[in-house]
Scaffold this motif. Sequence first.
Motif, PDB file in Angstrom:
ATOM      1  N   LEU A 122       4.966 -11.906  -7.555  1.00 37.48           N
ATOM      2  CA  LEU A 122       4.052 -11.023  -8.260  1.00 37.48           C
ATOM      3  C   LEU A 122       2.609 -11.361  -7.918  1.00 37.48           C
ATOM      4  CD1 LEU A 122       3.972  -8.739 -10.243  1.00 37.48           C
ATOM      5  CD2 LEU A 122       3.945 -10.401 -12.109  1.00 37.48           C
ATOM      6  N   ILE A 123       2.344 -12.655  -7.896  1.00 36.07           N
ATOM      7  CA  ILE A 123       0.985 -13.087  -7.546  1.00 36.07           C
ATOM      8  C   ILE A 123       0.617 -12.611  -6.148  1.00 36.07           C
ATOM      9  CG2 ILE A 123      -0.407 -15.126  -6.964  1.00 36.07           C
ATOM     10  CD1 ILE A 123       1.066 -16.544  -9.301  1.00 36.07           C
ATOM     11  N   ARG A 124       1.565 -12.754  -5.268  1.00 35.65           N
ATOM     12  CA  ARG A 124       1.337 -12.319  -3.894  1.00 35.65           C
ATOM     13  C   ARG A 124       1.035 -10.822  -3.847  1.00 35.65           C
ATOM     14  NH1 ARG A 124       6.218 -12.456   0.037  1.00 35.65           N
ATOM     15  NH2 ARG A 124       5.395 -11.255   1.790  1.00 35.65           N
ATOM     16  N   PHE A 125       1.793 -10.087  -4.629  1.00 35.96           N
ATOM     17  CA  PHE A 125       1.629  -8.639  -4.664  1.00 35.96           C
ATOM     18  C   PHE A 125       0.262  -8.259  -5.239  1.00 35.96           C
ATOM     19  CE2 PHE A 125       3.092  -4.475  -6.742  1.00 35.96           C
ATOM     20  CZ  PHE A 125       2.874  -3.757  -5.591  1.00 35.96           C
ATOM     21  N   LYS A 126      -0.085  -8.901  -6.339  1.00 35.54           N
ATOM     22  CA  LYS A 126      -1.372  -8.596  -6.982  1.00 35.54           C
ATOM     23  C   LYS A 126      -2.538  -8.945  -6.061  1.00 35.54           C
ATOM     24  CE  LYS A 126      -0.148  -8.815 -11.872  1.00 35.54           C
ATOM     25  NZ  LYS A 126      -0.325  -9.539 -13.152  1.00 35.54           N
ATOM     26  N   ASP A 127      -2.408 -10.067  -5.387  1.00 38.40           N
ATOM     27  CA  ASP A 127      -3.430 -10.472  -4.413  1.00 38.40           C
ATOM     28  C   ASP A 127      -3.618  -9.390  -3.367  1.00 38.40           C
ATOM     29  OD1 ASP A 127      -4.046 -12.829  -5.522  1.00 38.40           O
ATOM     30  OD2 ASP A 127      -3.468 -14.078  -3.805  1.00 38.40           O
ATOM     31  N   LEU A 128      -2.475  -8.970  -2.859  1.00 35.52           N
ATOM     32  CA  LEU A 128      -2.481  -7.945  -1.831  1.00 35.52           C
ATOM     33  C   LEU A 128      -3.211  -6.700  -2.322  1.00 35.52           C
ATOM     34  CD1 LEU A 128      -0.926  -6.863   0.863  1.00 35.52           C
ATOM     35  CD2 LEU A 128       0.374  -5.613  -0.864  1.00 35.52           C
ATOM     36  N   LEU A 129      -2.892  -6.305  -3.540  1.00 41.35           N
ATOM     37  CA  LEU A 129      -3.518  -5.117  -4.105  1.00 41.35           C
ATOM     38  C   LEU A 129      -5.020  -5.315  -4.206  1.00 41.35           C
ATOM     39  CD1 LEU A 129      -0.933  -4.250  -6.914  1.00 41.35           C
ATOM     40  CD2 LEU A 129      -1.221  -3.114  -4.719  1.00 41.35           C
ATOM     41  N   LYS A 130      -5.387  -6.449  -4.770  1.00 37.17           N
ATOM     42  CA  LYS A 130      -6.807  -6.717  -4.954  1.00 37.17           C
ATOM     43  C   LYS A 130      -7.562  -6.672  -3.626  1.00 37.17           C
ATOM     44  CE  LYS A 130      -7.538  -9.282  -8.388  1.00 37.17           C
ATOM     45  NZ  LYS A 130      -7.492 -10.457  -9.279  1.00 37.17           N
ATOM     46  N   HIS A 131      -7.000  -7.316  -2.631  1.00 35.26           N
ATOM     47  CA  HIS A 131      -7.653  -7.362  -1.319  1.00 35.26           C
ATOM     48  C   HIS A 131      -7.823  -5.983  -0.691  1.00 35.26           C
ATOM     49  CE1 HIS A 131      -7.178 -11.619  -1.679  1.00 35.26           C
ATOM     50  NE2 HIS A 131      -7.702 -11.833  -0.504  1.00 35.26           N
TER      51      HIS A 131
ATOM     52  N   LYS B 258       1.908   0.341 -13.615  1.00 28.54           N
ATOM     53  CA  LYS B 258       3.242   0.213 -14.190  1.00 28.54           C
ATOM     54  C   LYS B 258       4.303   0.576 -13.145  1.00 28.54           C
ATOM     55  CE  LYS B 258       4.635  -0.969 -18.384  1.00 28.54           C
ATOM     56  NZ  LYS B 258       4.626  -2.431 -18.220  1.00 28.54           N
ATOM     57  N   GLN B 259       4.072   1.650 -12.409  1.00 26.54           N
ATOM     58  CA  GLN B 259       5.060   2.116 -11.436  1.00 26.54           C
ATOM     59  C   GLN B 259       5.296   1.084 -10.339  1.00 26.54           C
ATOM     60  OE1 GLN B 259       2.636   3.832 -12.766  1.00 26.54           O
ATOM     61  NE2 GLN B 259       3.247   5.926 -13.223  1.00 26.54           N
ATOM     62  N   ARG B 260       4.203   0.547  -9.818  1.00 22.88           N
ATOM     63  CA  ARG B 260       4.355  -0.445  -8.760  1.00 22.88           C
ATOM     64  C   ARG B 260       5.063  -1.683  -9.281  1.00 22.88           C
ATOM     65  NH1 ARG B 260      -1.620   0.692  -6.058  1.00 22.88           N
ATOM     66  NH2 ARG B 260      -0.899   2.385  -4.721  1.00 22.88           N
ATOM     67  N   GLU B 261       4.723  -2.063 -10.510  1.00 20.67           N
ATOM     68  CA  GLU B 261       5.364  -3.207 -11.121  1.00 20.67           C
ATOM     69  C   GLU B 261       6.873  -2.996 -11.207  1.00 20.67           C
ATOM     70  OE1 GLU B 261       4.031  -4.015 -15.138  1.00 20.67           O
ATOM     71  OE2 GLU B 261       5.915  -5.065 -15.544  1.00 20.67           O
ATOM     72  N   VAL B 262       7.264  -1.828 -11.706  1.00 17.10           N
ATOM     73  CA  VAL B 262       8.672  -1.545 -11.920  1.00 17.10           C
ATOM     74  C   VAL B 262       9.444  -1.507 -10.603  1.00 17.10           C
ATOM     75  CG1 VAL B 262      10.237   0.326 -12.566  1.00 17.10           C
ATOM     76  CG2 VAL B 262       8.493  -0.437 -14.162  1.00 17.10           C
ATOM     77  N   VAL B 263       8.848  -0.959  -9.560  1.00 16.94           N
ATOM     78  CA  VAL B 263       9.530  -0.927  -8.275  1.00 16.94           C
ATOM     79  C   VAL B 263       9.774  -2.354  -7.783  1.00 16.94           C
ATOM     80  CG1 VAL B 263       9.267  -0.361  -5.823  1.00 16.94           C
ATOM     81  CG2 VAL B 263       8.746   1.345  -7.556  1.00 16.94           C
ATOM     82  N   LEU B 264       8.755  -3.156  -7.843  1.00 17.27           N
ATOM     83  CA  LEU B 264       8.893  -4.541  -7.380  1.00 17.27           C
ATOM     84  C   LEU B 264       9.944  -5.274  -8.207  1.00 17.27           C
ATOM     85  CD1 LEU B 264       7.566  -6.568  -5.365  1.00 17.27           C
ATOM     86  CD2 LEU B 264       6.265  -7.421  -7.321  1.00 17.27           C
ATOM     87  N   LYS B 265       9.863  -5.136  -9.522  1.00 19.17           N
ATOM     88  CA  LYS B 265      10.787  -5.829 -10.409  1.00 19.17           C
ATOM     89  C   LYS B 265      12.220  -5.389 -10.153  1.00 19.17           C
ATOM     90  CE  LYS B 265       9.312  -6.234 -14.680  1.00 19.17           C
ATOM     91  NZ  LYS B 265       9.057  -5.846 -16.095  1.00 19.17           N
ATOM     92  N   THR B 266      12.403  -4.100  -9.959  1.00 23.02           N
ATOM     93  CA  THR B 266      13.751  -3.581  -9.728  1.00 23.02           C
ATOM     94  C   THR B 266      14.327  -4.116  -8.426  1.00 23.02           C
ATOM     95  OG1 THR B 266      13.163  -1.579 -10.917  1.00 23.02           O
ATOM     96  CG2 THR B 266      15.140  -1.492  -9.552  1.00 23.02           C
ATOM     97  N   LEU B 267      13.504  -4.118  -7.387  1.00 26.86           N
ATOM     98  CA  LEU B 267      13.974  -4.673  -6.120  1.00 26.86           C
ATOM     99  C   LEU B 267      14.312  -6.142  -6.289  1.00 26.86           C
ATOM    100  CD1 LEU B 267      11.591  -3.123  -3.433  1.00 26.86           C
ATOM    101  CD2 LEU B 267      14.010  -2.663  -3.776  1.00 26.86           C
TER     102      LEU B 267
END
Lengths: 157, 157
Positions: B13-22, B29-38
């Motif tokens: 999740l941290i990696r994902f958030k970093d990526l987004l921020k950069h 919410k949607q991006r979170e749910v996709v990642l969590k589901t995968l």
Amino acid sequence: MADIENMEYDSLLIRFKDLLKHNNLKYTKQREVVLKTLYNNHQHFTPENLYLFIKEKYPKLNVGIATIYRTLNLLEESGIATSISFGSAGKKFELANKPHHDHLICKCCGLIVEFENSQIESKQEEIAQKNGFKLTGHMMQLYGICTTCQSSNEASS
Amino acid sequence: MADIENMEYDSLLIRFKDLLKHNNLKYTKQREVVLKTLYNNHQHFTPENLYLFIKEKYPKLNVGIATIYRTLNLLEESGIATSISFGSAGKKFELANKPHHDHLICKCCGLIVEFENSQIESKQEEIAQKNGFKLTGHMMQLYGICTTCQSSNEASS
DNA sequence: CTGGGTGCAAAGTGTTTGCACGTTG
DNA sequence: CAACGTGCAAACACTTTGCACCCAG
């Protein structure tokens, strides 16, 4: 076009005609031209490429793209042609008359190099067995940058 | 859901958030749910599967299939997810948090088994070099019939 | 002369995009 | 409150299909 190649083509043609006969299908000009084009041009055609190529080379025939698709599917189902797929970018077809091989594809210019490696093939068989699978086929594509693209891209990045 | 897994998820999740921020993207919410589901379902999803799955599990969210596609593409481009393609039959996605592996696919029931074989990988590297390619990736899928399908199909044919 | 084949255009796929509105930072 | 994200529907690209006519066997 050496004689040997024409001989090869003849046997291919016989095989194709046999196949048609056995399935109550007919040998049409269109099917002939598709087979011949695949044979004479040792390259990987997309359905669209092949359609345009034939349309240009045999304007009289007035082929439709639907026939190209139908014929390619027929050829693939009967094992005379094979396809490699490029994700959402579509499929490319080639004749299956050469011995089995896999593909090395340049991500930059689309160049396709064929190769064969029996050691990998036997490893694959081994892996399938280990997992209880009866292996029926495989697809292996290596992606990379070809020599040409490597040198022409040195300037950038 | 062991603690270890949750830790893994956190770092993902941290990696994902970093990526987004950069990239000046937002954590929705949607991006979170996709990642969590995968992450929570160690399986290979088609975009449509994933869409239906999420739609059922989070009815409130009212996701659109377009968002699923957009998110999967984002995840794939940034290396968090990978896809395997099935020709015209579409693509399946999975998280790229496990070490590299390839797939053994049952043509009959669609079962996917993952495997890894370093000997094949090094052979591939060798082949690429021999052809002057700089290897960037590969795709290898073995097709066959799994144990279950082999026994259930004995009656027929 | 019968049944499959063809071209055409329409219909299906799976995926992407334009837009007005909603949400994040 | 600005900019990005979203859902929706329309647009897309690629492939298949229905149909009336055509041609191979």
